[in-house]
Write a protein that holds these residues in place. Structure first.
Motif, mmCIF file in Angstrom:
data_model
loop_
_atom_site.group_PDB
_atom_site.id
_atom_site.type_symbol
_atom_site.label_atom_id
_atom_site.label_comp_id
_atom_site.label_asym_id
_atom_site.label_seq_id
_atom_site.Cartn_x
_atom_site.Cartn_y
_atom_site.Cartn_z
ATOM 1 N N GLU A 58 73.367 55.264 70.706
ATOM 2 C CA GLU A 58 73.846 54.451 69.589
ATOM 3 C C GLU A 58 75.144 53.727 69.944
ATOM 4 O O GLU A 58 75.890 54.148 70.827
ATOM 5 C CB GLU A 58 74.026 55.289 68.324
ATOM 6 C CG GLU A 58 75.132 56.299 68.377
ATOM 7 C CD GLU A 58 75.233 57.170 67.121
ATOM 8 O OE1 GLU A 58 74.480 56.944 66.163
ATOM 9 O OE2 GLU A 58 76.059 58.093 67.131
ATOM 10 N N GLU A 62 77.283 52.037 64.902
ATOM 11 C CA GLU A 62 76.222 52.889 64.365
ATOM 12 C C GLU A 62 76.718 54.314 64.145
ATOM 13 O O GLU A 62 76.344 54.966 63.157
ATOM 14 C CB GLU A 62 75.018 52.880 65.307
ATOM 15 C CG GLU A 62 74.246 51.570 65.288
ATOM 16 C CD GLU A 62 73.212 51.489 66.395
ATOM 17 O OE1 GLU A 62 72.315 50.616 66.290
ATOM 18 O OE2 GLU A 62 73.282 52.273 67.371
ATOM 19 N N ARG A 66 76.758 56.131 60.556
ATOM 20 C CA ARG A 66 76.073 57.417 60.412
ATOM 21 C C ARG A 66 77.009 58.476 59.833
ATOM 22 O O ARG A 66 76.626 59.222 58.916
ATOM 23 C CB ARG A 66 75.551 57.871 61.784
ATOM 24 C CG ARG A 66 75.052 59.318 61.807
ATOM 25 C CD ARG A 66 74.383 59.676 63.111
ATOM 26 N NE ARG A 66 75.234 59.478 64.274
ATOM 27 C CZ ARG A 66 76.125 60.374 64.700
ATOM 28 N NH1 ARG A 66 76.316 61.501 64.032
ATOM 29 N NH2 ARG A 66 76.838 60.139 65.788
ATOM 30 N N GLU A 70 76.392 60.365 56.276
ATOM 31 C CA GLU A 70 76.194 61.812 56.238
ATOM 32 C C GLU A 70 77.144 62.482 55.256
ATOM 33 O O GLU A 70 76.782 63.467 54.601
ATOM 34 C CB GLU A 70 76.371 62.401 57.633
ATOM 35 C CG GLU A 70 75.204 62.084 58.571
ATOM 36 C CD GLU A 70 75.436 62.584 59.984
ATOM 37 O OE1 GLU A 70 76.552 63.087 60.261
ATOM 38 O OE2 GLU A 70 74.515 62.456 60.823
ATOM 39 N N ASP A 75 76.026 53.473 52.467
ATOM 40 C CA ASP A 75 75.996 52.611 53.645
ATOM 41 C C ASP A 75 76.258 51.173 53.205
ATOM 42 O O ASP A 75 76.495 50.894 52.037
ATOM 43 C CB ASP A 75 74.672 52.728 54.407
ATOM 44 C CG ASP A 75 73.465 52.480 53.518
ATOM 45 O OD1 ASP A 75 73.622 51.926 52.413
ATOM 46 O OD2 ASP A 75 72.341 52.840 53.928
#
Length: 245
Positions: A58, A62, A66, A70, A75
């Protein structure tokens, strides 16, 4: 199969949130806790930024997205990569060494720092892991690693950018009052702004569009609502100071 991490490269995320009730700019932190197996006494008990190692497959962007999702479930938020932190002694105090050994972290870890902008109510703290909690940016608890320095650098960058880029609107709903916009600026800049002067200058900006709507659900006289027009800003606005304090 679990993706393979790059053991000495990580991303740390400074998540800034504007609280409309307290009118404060806040940082989302997670609890870092480790107790002794022998005595059950806490060996590490402080807070840190959310972050993690980059996976082999990644990009850094990214990784940041992420890590954000999480923790918060969110997002597509404004994010800014602002600095790399690679001091060889950045993880060398006693608590950090204990934690690094317990988590099998590489003590010579280089971190790429990002910050995100949102409204505090967008994060459901009850559904976050690691006991995430909002703290006012000027009232931070004990922090691990070099995360206080990372937050300070992010905050300084946000202050500077907010004067000539329209990123303040990332902390506001799509429809807002001039008072809410002023509150957000004051929270970022850490200073009071003259109300009349601010209103006079801001409502002349063509990219701040007055709507034929007012606040609802309030007991006092409702204020007019405005919106930020990204299209007008991009077409007509040349980079300059948005406000003069």
């Amino acid at each position: 199969m679990q993706p393979q991490i790059i053991s000495n490269i990580s991303v740390d995320c400074v998540i800034f949130g504007f609280d409309f009730d307290t009118k404060t700019l806040n940082v989302l932190l997670i609890e870092r806790f480790l107790k002794s197996e022998e005595s059950s006494e806490p060996l590490v008990n402080d807070y840190v930024l959310t972050g993690y190692h980059t996976y082999q497959n990644e990009t850094l962007d990214e990784t940041a997205s992420r890590v954000l999702k999480e923790l918060t479930g969110l997002d597509n938020l404004y994010k800014k990569q602002f600095k790399v932190f690679g001091d060889p002694n950045r993880l060398m105090n006693d608590r950090d060494i204990i934690w690094a050994k317990n988590q099998n972290f590489n003590q010579r870890t280089i971190t790429i720092a990002y910050y995100f902008l949102l409204q505090t109510h967008e994060v459901n703290l009850g559904k976050t892991e690691h006991k995430a909690q909002w703290f006012p940016v000027n009232e931070l608890p004990a922090l691990g690693f070099d995360h206080r320095a990372i937050i300070n650098e992010a905050y300084a960058d946000l202050k500077e950018k907010s004067m000539y880029k329209p990123i303040v609107f990332e902390l506001l709903p799509d429809k807002f009052t001039i008072k809410e916009l002023q509150d957000a600026y004051e929270a970022i800049l850490g200073t009071e702004i003259d109300n009349r002067n601010f209103r006079r200058k801001l409502i002349t900006k063509k990219f701040i569009v007055k709507l034929d709507e007012k606040q609802v659900g309030i007991s006092k006289k409702p204020s007019h609502l405005f919106m930020f027009s990204k299209d007008i800003y991009q077409k007509a606005y040349k980079e300059n100071y948005l406000i003069n304090i």
